[in-house]
Design a protein around this motif. Structure first.
Motif, mmCIF file in Angstrom:
data_model
loop_
_atom_site.group_PDB
_atom_site.id
_atom_site.type_symbol
_atom_site.label_atom_id
_atom_site.label_comp_id
_atom_site.label_asym_id
_atom_site.label_seq_id
_atom_site.Cartn_x
_atom_site.Cartn_y
_atom_site.Cartn_z
ATOM 1 N N SER A 132 0.822 -1.205 0.071
ATOM 2 C CA SER A 132 0.050 -0.303 0.023
ATOM 3 C C SER A 132 1.129 1.373 0.265
ATOM 4 O O SER A 132 1.808 1.667 1.110
ATOM 5 N N LEU A 133 -0.310 2.192 -0.821
ATOM 6 C CA LEU A 133 1.496 3.256 -0.896
ATOM 7 C C LEU A 133 0.587 4.638 0.090
ATOM 8 O O LEU A 133 -0.514 4.435 0.482
ATOM 9 N N PRO A 134 1.813 5.983 0.471
ATOM 10 C CA PRO A 134 0.651 6.321 1.064
ATOM 11 C C PRO A 134 -0.706 7.119 0.644
ATOM 12 O O PRO A 134 -0.558 7.206 -0.712
ATOM 13 N N TYR A 135 -1.418 7.362 1.288
ATOM 14 C CA TYR A 135 -2.567 7.734 0.714
ATOM 15 C C TYR A 135 -2.481 8.706 -0.421
ATOM 16 O O TYR A 135 -1.566 9.714 -0.321
ATOM 17 N N GLY A 136 -3.117 8.733 -1.335
ATOM 18 C CA GLY A 136 -3.307 9.246 -2.451
ATOM 19 C C GLY A 136 -1.995 9.231 -3.593
ATOM 20 O O GLY A 136 -1.531 10.774 -4.436
ATOM 21 N N ASP A 137 -0.882 8.281 -2.746
ATOM 22 C CA ASP A 137 -0.031 8.355 -4.124
ATOM 23 C C ASP A 137 1.311 9.637 -3.410
ATOM 24 O O ASP A 137 1.353 10.206 -4.609
ATOM 25 N N LEU A 138 1.640 10.249 -3.126
ATOM 26 C CA LEU A 138 1.663 11.062 -2.053
ATOM 27 C C LEU A 138 3.452 11.241 -2.938
ATOM 28 O O LEU A 138 3.299 10.446 -2.935
ATOM 29 N N ASP A 139 3.783 12.938 -3.308
ATOM 30 C CA ASP A 139 4.991 12.964 -3.782
ATOM 31 C C ASP A 139 5.022 13.059 -2.981
ATOM 32 O O ASP A 139 5.897 14.029 -1.823
ATOM 33 N N VAL A 140 6.428 12.182 -2.491
ATOM 34 C CA VAL A 140 6.499 11.906 -1.187
ATOM 35 C C VAL A 140 8.469 12.706 -0.771
ATOM 36 O O VAL A 140 8.350 13.022 -0.044
ATOM 37 N N SER A 141 8.855 12.897 -2.278
ATOM 38 C CA SER A 141 9.729 13.620 -2.223
ATOM 39 C C SER A 141 10.130 14.942 -2.280
ATOM 40 O O SER A 141 11.179 16.022 -1.109
ATOM 41 N N ALA A 142 8.807 15.400 -2.646
ATOM 42 C CA ALA A 142 8.080 16.729 -2.096
ATOM 43 C C ALA A 142 7.566 17.054 -0.862
ATOM 44 O O ALA A 142 7.983 18.492 -0.275
ATOM 45 N N ALA A 143 7.104 16.494 0.057
ATOM 46 C CA ALA A 143 7.263 16.557 1.006
ATOM 47 C C ALA A 143 8.152 16.426 2.409
ATOM 48 O O ALA A 143 7.388 16.964 2.971
ATOM 49 N N ALA A 144 9.073 15.381 1.498
ATOM 50 C CA ALA A 144 10.479 15.284 2.546
ATOM 51 C C ALA A 144 10.927 17.418 2.947
ATOM 52 O O ALA A 144 11.821 17.623 3.555
ATOM 53 N N THR A 145 10.510 17.757 1.771
ATOM 54 C CA THR A 145 11.347 19.404 1.982
ATOM 55 C C THR A 145 10.174 20.299 2.463
ATOM 56 O O THR A 145 10.051 21.351 3.254
ATOM 57 N N HIS A 146 8.704 19.793 1.555
ATOM 58 C CA HIS A 146 7.699 20.454 2.520
ATOM 59 C C HIS A 146 6.795 20.860 3.065
ATOM 60 O O HIS A 146 6.140 21.831 4.085
ATOM 61 N N GLY A 147 6.563 19.641 3.986
ATOM 62 C CA GLY A 147 5.483 19.056 5.052
ATOM 63 C C GLY A 147 6.004 17.836 5.253
ATOM 64 O O GLY A 147 5.448 16.645 4.843
ATOM 65 N N PRO A 148 6.794 17.053 6.232
ATOM 66 C CA PRO A 148 7.191 15.798 6.651
ATOM 67 C C PRO A 148 6.522 15.659 7.594
ATOM 68 O O PRO A 148 6.038 14.269 7.264
ATOM 69 N N ASP A 149 4.999 16.016 8.041
ATOM 70 C CA ASP A 149 4.084 15.600 8.386
ATOM 71 C C ASP A 149 3.439 15.279 8.154
ATOM 72 O O ASP A 149 2.516 14.222 8.599
ATOM 73 N N VAL A 150 3.155 15.278 6.169
ATOM 74 C CA VAL A 150 2.561 14.699 5.163
ATOM 75 C C VAL A 150 2.320 13.466 5.003
ATOM 76 O O VAL A 150 1.467 12.535 5.119
ATOM 77 N N HIS A 151 3.504 13.331 4.934
ATOM 78 C CA HIS A 151 4.527 11.954 5.214
ATOM 79 C C HIS A 151 3.834 11.026 6.393
ATOM 80 O O HIS A 151 3.078 10.259 5.578
#
Length: 739
Positions: free
Chosen positions: A344-363
């Protein structure tokens, strides 16, 4: 139906992403291949290139055997030829062609797949009986063909991978020549020693772009209905899973796709403010002037997949049809995944590389929400990271769950690691290295992700590894937008006796080779493709607005969860091509919630005059929502006038509540007061009223004048009464003395 003569744009984009890192190497190897073939790339002895667009489209439907061995079994090729020109073609001959110089490694195979379709790669087999003929092809007409080539006519004697395909040559207004009027190409491997076996793992993705309207409904219902129905893309993915019933493979699922299908099956309701059916409090009736705060709602594994449908909801015929299609697809998916390996992927197929920069809590939130959805559906799963292009930033890899599975393509590394089990250890995470070459599929002009093209590429990659003595399994992560017409062709690869299928968990249970973090390749170009800060700001604003609404509603509710689902969908890696539109969608959803909150309003008089420095200010709070709410009213004024906040108010749907606010003025005069409806934390909800308040103090002499005036008034009244009484008596006496 024949496939397009050129790959679709999405496939081309994938090729550019994965192939751009080694384009210079591919060019060098392509030149080497040309020299090995003994023919320059811009010439063709016996199979010259045609300068203009080819009028005939050739598609290979079957190639048997899929891999060559030392036996004398002939090769049979079947397929179709379509006339895409405006004139008829006659006497169309279909010839098999092949190369006789082996491709011996994956790098050379990748370079070969990138060669222009019109370049020479091998000679035709023209012996009588080894080709087929179509007598007449009218414009737009399609005809089938079947070619049988004896094994000895192939001239393939050394282990490796080889070109094989079909050329079409016919007559039209242009006289017949040696140029091919249409072609299809693929690879075929030759394994000499079949006593050894190679391993391969296929990962079947369930991914798609999810969008929502401002009101929270699933957007693009027609697209979803077509994709989930007969012949649709997502339906064909299930067909692939069903066709692979006897072969080991691994599902890779975006939980947002399942949640979206479930919402469509429920009639696609809008974002709901209704109480959570699973957490309704004992006293759910709205009441006024209660200071008891509502209990917090904690989303658990059984959290619903979407907003509850209104009990009185009546679906239109169109919505009922969509709901039936969605429910049928979901039921079939659950049946096919039962007992299968599911990542199972993170919900929504999250852009994990972008989230690491702009919103770690989102991951973290996306992984948790994904697990909630999978658990709610009863699907056993393992969290995973698997970017569609196989490339991830080092920061995103650090943020991966320790117990999760990470799949990265070979192009994620500056040099593909030499891992005996396709497992490496980097940044304290075990990583499965998938084959970027196998994912790139077959060569043009056939669609790269054609099931047969993917099968032949997979077999060729596995054969080259086997011939070189490698034990590393070939891991094929299928394209995220894979749309197979006949998926059984791909999984028939495991019918080859020297290829054994494995699952991803079987691979992750093996030893990993340590790899230095510096070997990860994440370029500035890769970073530029990420979603930007605007996308995360818009998603954060939506979630914050939903948190306010959730706190205002008296009953436990699912508003925050629904908005989180919508926000995560806008942060999907699938949204990269339309990042600005996705961010706008999040802002519109936040504005919609803001407009709903503004329906909780306060009504005040146009002005108020206080007879002293202290007094009260009256106002009315109106609940314009169809759900009970818990709010307060707070006043804003200058420092010389203090207005007390209201008590906590609980209002029933559509209710009105009268309140009196204590006022104290430290200075006489006119003061401007603004009454604001807020939640219990003081966050303004949008409803407000402004009014002037006049504070005046009456002096002592005024009171004396008032008292004197009152005494004079009452004295005058007494005198007038006495006089009237006397006059009436006098008149009575006079009347009695008259005869």
């Amino acid at each position: 139906m024949p496939r397009p003569s050129s790959p679709p744009p999405a496939q081309e984009a994938r090729r550019r992403r994965s192939g751009g890192r080694s384009r210079w190497g591919a060019a060098m190897v392509a030149t080497l291949l040309a020299s090995l073939l003994g023919t320059p790339l811009d010439a063709a002895a016996g199979a010259p290139a045609r300068a203009d667009s080819e009028p005939l489209i050739v598609h290979i439907d079957s190639l048997s055997p899929a891999a060559l061995t030392d036996n004398d079994r002939p090769v049979r090729i079947t397929g179709t030829v379509t006339n895409q020109s405006a004139e008829p073609w006659t006497g169309v001959n279909l010839y098999a062609f092949r190369s006789t110089t082996p491709i011996i490694d994956s790098t050379s195979l990748a370079a070969s797949a990138a060669i222009d379709p019109e370049q020479y790669v091998g000679d035709r087999v023209v012996e009588p009986g080894s080709f087929d003929t179509v007598d007449l092809l009218q414009p737009g007409q399609t005809a089938g063909f079947s070619i049988r080539v004896p094994r000895e006519q192939l001239g393939i004697v050394e282990p490796g991978a080889y070109w094989i395909g079909v050329h079409a040559i016919g007559d039209s207004s242009v006289p017949r020549d040696e140029f091919a009027d249409g072609r299809a190409r693929t690879f075929i491997p030759f394994v000499e020693d079949t006593r050894e076996t190679a391993e391969a793992a296929v990962v079947l993705p369930v991914r798609d772009q999810v969008r929502h309207t401002a009101a929270g409904r699933v957007s693009g219902v027609r697209r979803w209905s077509a994709s989930l129905g007969d012949g649709g893309r997502l339906e064909s993915v299930l067909d692939a899973g069903e066709s692979a019933a006897g072969a080991p493979f691994t599902w890779l699922v975006d939980p947002a796709v399942l949640a979206t299908v479930a919402r469509l099956a429920a009639g696609n309701p809008r974002r709901s403010l209704a109480p959570d059916p699973a957490a309704v409090p004992e006293d759910d009736e709205g009441a006024e002037d209660s200071s008891d705060p509502p209990e917090a709602v904690v989303l658990g594994p059984g959290a619903p997949l979407g907003p509850p449908a209104p009990p009185e909801q009546q679906l239109t015929a169109d919505k009922e049809a969509v709901a039936a299609v969605a429910q049928a697809w979901l039921d079939r998916f659950l049946a096919l995944t039962a007992g299968r390996t599911v990542l199972s992927l993170p919900y929504g197929d999250l852009d994990v590389s972008a989230a690491a920069t702009h919103g770690p809590d989102v991951h973290t939130d996306a992984v948790a929400r994904g697990s909630e959805v999978m658990d709610a559906l009863g699907v056993a799963h393992t969290p995973a990271l698997a970017p569609p292009d196989g490339i991830i930033s080092p920061d995103a890899l650090r943020a991966a769950a320790p117990e999760g599975t990470v799949l990265l393509g070979g192009t994620s590394f500056a040099v593909p690691p030499d891992a005996p089990d396709s497992m490496v250890r980097v940044l304290d995470h075990d990583v499965v290295v998938s084959s970027s070459g196998a994912a790139d599929g077959g060569p043009a002009p056939t669609s790269a992700d054609d099931p047969l093209a993917l099968r032949q590429r997979l077999l060729s990659e596995a054969a080259l590894g086997l011939n070189a003595g490698s034990t590393a399994p070939v891991v094929l992560v299928l394209p995220d937008d894979w749309y197979p017409q006949d998926p059984a062709d791909l999984f028939s690869a495991f019918d080859v006796p020297w290829l054994e299928g494995v699952t991803v968990p079987e691979i992750t249970s093996r030893d990993a080779v340590p790899v230095d973090a510096a070997d990860l390749s994440y370029t500035e170009e890769d970073a530029e493709e990420e979603l930007g800060v605007a996308s995360f700001s818009s998603a954060r604003a939506l979630r914050e607005q939903a948190a306010v609404m959730s706190g205002v509603l008296t009953s436990p509710n699912l508003v925050r969860q629904q908005a989180t689902d919508e926000a995560l969908a806008t942060l999907s890696v699938q949204q990269r091509p339309r990042a600005a539109a996705a961010a706008t969608s999040a802002r519109r959803a936040a504005n919609h919630l803001e407009d709903q909150l503004a329906g909780i309003d306060v009504v005040a008089p146009s002005s108020v005059t206080l007879s002293s420095a202290d007094g009260t200010l009256g106002a009315t709070v109106v609940n314009g929502l169809d759900q009970p709410v818990t709010v307060m009213v707070r006043a804003q004024s200058d420092g010389s006038l203090e207005v007390a906040d209201s008590d906590v108010l609980r209002l029933a749907p559509g209710a009105r509540s009268r309140l009196l606010l204590d006022v104290a003025a430290s200075r006489l005069g006119i003061h401007r007061v603004r009454l604001v409806v807020t939640d219990q934390d003081g966050t303004p909800l949008g409803g407000s009223a402004s009014l002037p308040v006049r504070a005046a103090q009456v002096s002592a002499i005024i009171w004396y004048i008032l008292v004197f005036g009152a005494a004079l008034l009452f004295g005058t009244i007494v005198v007038r009464v006495v006089r009237q009484v006397r006059r009436r008596r006098a008149e009575g006496d006079a009347a009695g003395a008259t005869p």
